[in-house]
Design an enzyme around this catalytic site. Structure first.
Site, PDB file in Angstrom:
ATOM      1  N   ILE A 231       0.833  -1.201   0.000  1.00 27.72           N
ATOM      2  CA  ILE A 231       0.000   0.000   0.000  1.00 27.72           C
ATOM      3  C   ILE A 231       0.871   1.256   0.000  1.00 27.72           C
ATOM      4  O   ILE A 231       0.572   2.229  -0.676  1.00 27.72           O
ATOM      5  CB  ILE A 231      -0.950   0.002   1.205  1.00 27.72           C
ATOM      6  N   GLY A 232       1.960   1.218   0.769  1.00 24.42           N
ATOM      7  CA  GLY A 232       2.890   2.343   0.768  1.00 24.42           C
ATOM      8  C   GLY A 232       2.519   3.492   1.686  1.00 24.42           C
ATOM      9  O   GLY A 232       3.016   4.609   1.538  1.00 24.42           O
ATOM     10  N   ILE A 233       1.632   3.228   2.647  1.00 23.49           N
ATOM     11  CA  ILE A 233       1.203   4.213   3.644  1.00 23.49           C
ATOM     12  C   ILE A 233       0.700   5.508   3.023  1.00 23.49           C
ATOM     13  O   ILE A 233       1.297   6.581   3.199  1.00 23.49           O
ATOM     14  CB  ILE A 233       2.320   4.508   4.677  1.00 23.49           C
TER      15      ILE A 233
ATOM     16  N   CYS B 130       7.974  -0.860   8.175  1.00 24.17           N
ATOM     17  CA  CYS B 130       7.135  -1.099   6.999  1.00 24.17           C
ATOM     18  C   CYS B 130       8.008  -1.438   5.792  1.00 24.17           C
ATOM     19  O   CYS B 130       8.874  -0.640   5.404  1.00 24.17           O
ATOM     20  CB  CYS B 130       6.286   0.131   6.683  1.00 24.17           C
TER      21      CYS B 130
ATOM     22  N   THR C 195       4.981  -7.153   8.553  1.00 17.76           N
ATOM     23  CA  THR C 195       5.037  -8.120   7.452  1.00 17.76           C
ATOM     24  C   THR C 195       6.482  -8.373   7.019  1.00 17.76           C
ATOM     25  O   THR C 195       7.379  -7.571   7.295  1.00 17.76           O
ATOM     26  CB  THR C 195       4.236  -7.605   6.255  1.00 17.76           C
TER      27      THR C 195
ATOM     28  N   GLY D 129      -0.857 -12.840   6.749  1.00 17.35           N
ATOM     29  CA  GLY D 129      -1.742 -13.986   6.678  1.00 17.35           C
ATOM     30  C   GLY D 129      -1.183 -15.205   7.380  1.00 17.35           C
ATOM     31  O   GLY D 129      -0.109 -15.163   7.988  1.00 17.35           O
TER      32      GLY D 129
ATOM     33  N   GLY E  18       0.681 -11.286  13.506  1.00 17.87           N
ATOM     34  CA  GLY E  18       1.206 -11.982  12.339  1.00 17.87           C
ATOM     35  C   GLY E  18       0.535 -13.322  12.131  1.00 17.87           C
ATOM     36  O   GLY E  18       0.825 -14.283  12.847  1.00 17.87           O
ATOM     37  N   GLY E  19      -0.413 -13.406  11.194  1.00 20.16           N
ATOM     38  CA  GLY E  19      -1.005 -14.677  10.815  1.00 20.16           C
ATOM     39  C   GLY E  19      -2.046 -15.235  11.758  1.00 20.16           C
ATOM     40  O   GLY E  19      -2.453 -16.388  11.627  1.00 20.16           O
TER      41      GLY E  19
END
Length: 294
Positions: free
Chosen positions: A54-56, A113, A175, A199, A225-226
């Protein structure tokens, strides 16, 4: 609580549940100045996961405070504001802008990020991480959480460094850097080439990172996370987390957070455990070596 970037009630329709049931609301990372984010496509599904880049996109801290923050504070849960900077000075400016706001319970420093262009990612450089946390610490008395990256040799050492610099907690993990290729176009499926993998595929990595962080630092660790099932939640607590954040699960199941809260309540009742604190105490007891093991 939701993971930053996965809970948007400002641009979204009405929520399908009462947000006041959440432990807290972590908002999408906000930057000092407005920015558009990364070019599309921004999402790509993977086996057991999702890549996002997304890139914030951000309106900037001033617009955020004036127009967006009030929407979140009206929901009835404590608000944690995530901030992303491109230098230690920017983190300090962002934190200073939020310092006097009673509606902000804590500030999460997004140091990790994988979807924005740093000169150096703070969460991958111990000295820079400590500089960012220390300057933020000097700009506020509010609780500071340092969000860490899995893409380092030791998440635990980075958590320890954040603690030394003044962090009150660590969010573990963000992530992990990843990509997918379209075999028909022979090009990356993400407009920015790479993105961050989230995920279920991320859960084992997150568990190892939480364990590492809790065995190096003496501050609370928020596990993320997940996580998509109550078994995942309990596993993250067993790895040492003090709280959990839910991300990608809410994309395919908007009721994931209230569902997991209810399932965790039933799990505790079935086990005869009165509270999360009692669960954590049992975990600590079960992981203490016996005399025979020593």
């Amino acid at each position: 609580m939701p993971a930053s970037g996965t809970f948007d009630c400002h641009n979204a329709p009405a929520l399908p549940f009462d947000a006041a049931i959440l432990g807290a609301i972590v908002v999408k990372s906000v930057t000092l100045h407005p920015q558009k984010g990364n070019p599309p496509p921004r999402l790509a599904e993977t086996p057991s996961g999702l890549i996002n880049s997304i890139g914030i996109p951000s309106p900037g801290i001033d617009v955020f405070i004036q127009q967006i923050l009030p929407v979140y504070t009206a929901l009835g849960s404590p608000v944690i504001v995530s901030v992303a900077g491109y230098s230690a000075n920017e983190y300090a400016e962002l934190v200073a802008a939020l310092d006097g706001l009673k509606s902000v319970e804590a500030i999460e420093l997004n140091l990790s990020c994988p979807n924005i262009r740093y000169h150096r990612m703070p969460a991958q450089d111990k000295d820079l991480l400590q500089e960012c946390v220390a300057m933020a610490r000097g700009a506020t008395a509010k609780p500071l959480w340092a969000k860490l990256s899995p893409d380092v040799p030791s998440v635990g050492e980075m958590a320890q460094a954040a603690e030394v610099a003044g962090a009150d907690a660590c969010t573990v993990i963000n992530t992990t850097s990843a990509m997918m290729v379209n075999i028909h176009t022979l090009r990356p499926m993400i407009g920015a080439t790479r993105g961050g993998l989230s995920g279920p595929a991320l859960l084992p990595i997150a568990l190892a990172a939480v364990w590492d962080a809790t065995h190096h630092a003496n501050i609370p660790v928020i596990g993320v996370g997940g996580i998509s099932t109550v078994e995942d939640v309990v596993a993250v607590f067993a790895a040492g987390a003090s709280a959990v954040q839910i991300g990608t699960a809410s994309f395919y199941d908007p009721m994931a957070m209230p569902r997991l809260i209810g399932e965790l309540d039933r799990y505790l009742k079935d086990k005869g455990i009165a509270s999360i604190e009692e669960l954590k105490a049992k975990i600590r007891q079960s992981q203490t070596p016996s005399a025979e093991e020593v």
